[in-house]
Enzyme design. Structure first.
Site, mmCIF file in Angstrom:
data_model
loop_
_atom_site.group_PDB
_atom_site.id
_atom_site.type_symbol
_atom_site.label_atom_id
_atom_site.label_comp_id
_atom_site.label_asym_id
_atom_site.label_seq_id
_atom_site.Cartn_x
_atom_site.Cartn_y
_atom_site.Cartn_z
ATOM 1 N N ASP A 91 7.018 4.778 4.636
ATOM 2 C CA ASP A 91 7.789 3.589 4.992
ATOM 3 C C ASP A 91 7.827 2.620 3.816
ATOM 4 O OD1 ASP A 91 8.727 1.841 7.625
ATOM 5 O OD2 ASP A 91 7.758 0.607 6.082
ATOM 6 N N TYR A 115 10.057 -4.763 -0.606
ATOM 7 C CA TYR A 115 8.727 -4.424 -1.112
ATOM 8 C C TYR A 115 8.726 -4.251 -2.627
ATOM 9 C CZ TYR A 115 7.772 -3.213 3.811
ATOM 10 O OH TYR A 115 7.646 -3.229 5.169
ATOM 11 N N LYS A 157 14.365 -0.249 4.310
ATOM 12 C CA LYS A 157 14.931 -1.384 5.041
ATOM 13 C C LYS A 157 15.750 -2.245 4.090
ATOM 14 C CE LYS A 157 10.397 -1.549 7.212
ATOM 15 N NZ LYS A 157 9.685 -1.031 6.032
ATOM 16 N N HIS A 167 16.115 -5.177 8.121
ATOM 17 C CA HIS A 167 14.734 -5.647 8.001
ATOM 18 C C HIS A 167 14.448 -6.848 8.898
ATOM 19 C CE1 HIS A 167 11.232 -5.677 4.880
ATOM 20 N NE2 HIS A 167 10.792 -5.859 6.104
ATOM 21 N N ILE A 216 2.295 2.540 11.245
ATOM 22 C CA ILE A 216 2.430 2.753 9.796
ATOM 23 C C ILE A 216 1.392 1.910 9.048
ATOM 24 C CG2 ILE A 216 4.796 3.590 9.646
ATOM 25 C CD1 ILE A 216 5.686 0.677 9.262
ATOM 26 N N SER A 230 -2.756 1.866 3.211
ATOM 27 C CA SER A 230 -4.000 1.922 2.457
ATOM 28 C C SER A 230 -3.750 2.659 1.158
ATOM 29 C CB SER A 230 -5.105 2.634 3.248
ATOM 30 O OG SER A 230 -6.297 2.671 2.476
ATOM 31 N N ASN A 259 -7.323 7.293 8.720
ATOM 32 C CA ASN A 259 -6.190 6.833 9.521
ATOM 33 C C ASN A 259 -5.445 7.985 10.179
ATOM 34 O OD1 ASN A 259 -6.768 4.207 8.794
ATOM 35 N ND2 ASN A 259 -5.093 4.033 7.312
#
Length: 297
Positions: A67, A72, A97, A130, A251, A254, A263
């Site tokens: 993702d 970002y 997004k 988004h 989601i 790490s 996870n």
């Protein structure tokens, strides 16, 4: 400098057992018939340089869902990591997004083209608005552009992020395609039961961003640490299993190989009704978390 045998690095020689996936997440079916892995790898706030090697590690561990987002600033690094992983494109589920810059006037067409260029991909599996940014009142026209992108094959599924039921009702009334996904902030502190119920009623799969909460407070809650001891799992694994039990996609992010492995290792135990009731006591009530009517980009 970490040694090559650091617990936060995976050996990458051809004979390494990590060259094959160690585990994988089950897939859930979207309303368009496609499937999405129930646990994915979040990439915010990693940079291009940080995220590329983490993608390789995640793929080696068994992650098949990545993702990212224009906002970002790491799509190029995500694309590099995908290429370096050596995995066939069709084996990965990639989400990106488009933020408010790409709302209205078919701006999302150029926006997705730019994202695909940075990712080095011909298509994404899931494209999300988004944020609704309701004050601009452009999310409905943007959704119509998303429908065009879907028809063109540049994305396999389309969805939204941070949408409330009122925003989704607008899409239902004024457009043709029901969002496949609504990605919203969810954790035991912020369970958003009404929003989840709306999504379920209308065939929209809910994805949890920040599923482990923000900071370490949630993972230190006595309810969570007690359940971790009960099940022989970590607090983070208990919280992620809570998302799974609710039928959500999660989601978590790490950069640590150890944490990435933990996870993903949540599909060999279950939470019972008493466990879920105990976790429900952590609900902090309305008014916490982000508000998509006032926050966003």
């Amino acid at each position: 400098m970490r040694s090559q045998n650091s617990p936060d690095r995976l050996p990458t020689s051809p004979s390494s057992p990590f060259r094959k996936a160690l585990m994988s997440a089950p897939a859930l079916t979207l309303n368009d018939g496609r499937t999405i892995p129930q646990l994915g790898m979040g990439t915010w706030p990693m940079t291009d340089a940080e995220v590329a090697p983490v993608i390789v590690t995640a793929v080696e561990l068994g992650y098949r869902h990545i993702d990212t987002a224009v906002k970002y600033g790491n799509e190029a690094g995500v694309g590099e990591g995908i290429r370096n992983s050596g995995l066939a494109r069709e084996e990965l589920f990639v989400t990106t997004k488009l933020d408010g810059v790409y709302q209205g006037d078919d701006k999302a067409i150029a926006g997705l083209d730019a994202s695909l260029g940075r990712l080095g991909l011909d298509y994404v599996d899931l494209l999300l608005i988004h944020w609704p940014v309701p004050s601009r009142d452009l999310f409905v026209s943007t959704w119509r552009t998303f429908e065009k992108l879907l028809a063109q094959g540049k994305t396999r599924s389309i969805g939204v992020s941070n949408f409330k039921p009122a925003h989704l009702e607008r899409l239902r009334a004024e457009t043709d395609v029901v969002p496949a996904v609504n990605q919203i902030q969810i954790s035991p502190y912020i369970p958003r039961a009404e929003q989840r119920a709306y999504d379920t009623e209308h065939g929209i799969l809910t994805t949890s961003w920040s599923p482990l909460g923000q900071g370490n407070a949630l993972l230190g809650e006595p309810v969570i640490t007690g359940l971790a001891e009960k099940h022989g799992k970590t607090p983070g694994q208990v919280v992620l299993r809570w998302h799974v039990e609710l039928g959500l996609v999660a989601i978590p992010k790490s950069a640590s190989a150890t944490r990435l492995r933990e996870n993903l290792d949540i599909f060999d135990f279950s939470l019972d009704a008493d466990d879920l009731a105990a976790i429900a006591s952590l609900d902090q009530g309305p008014g916490v978390g982000v508000d998509s009517d006032v926050d966003g980009h």
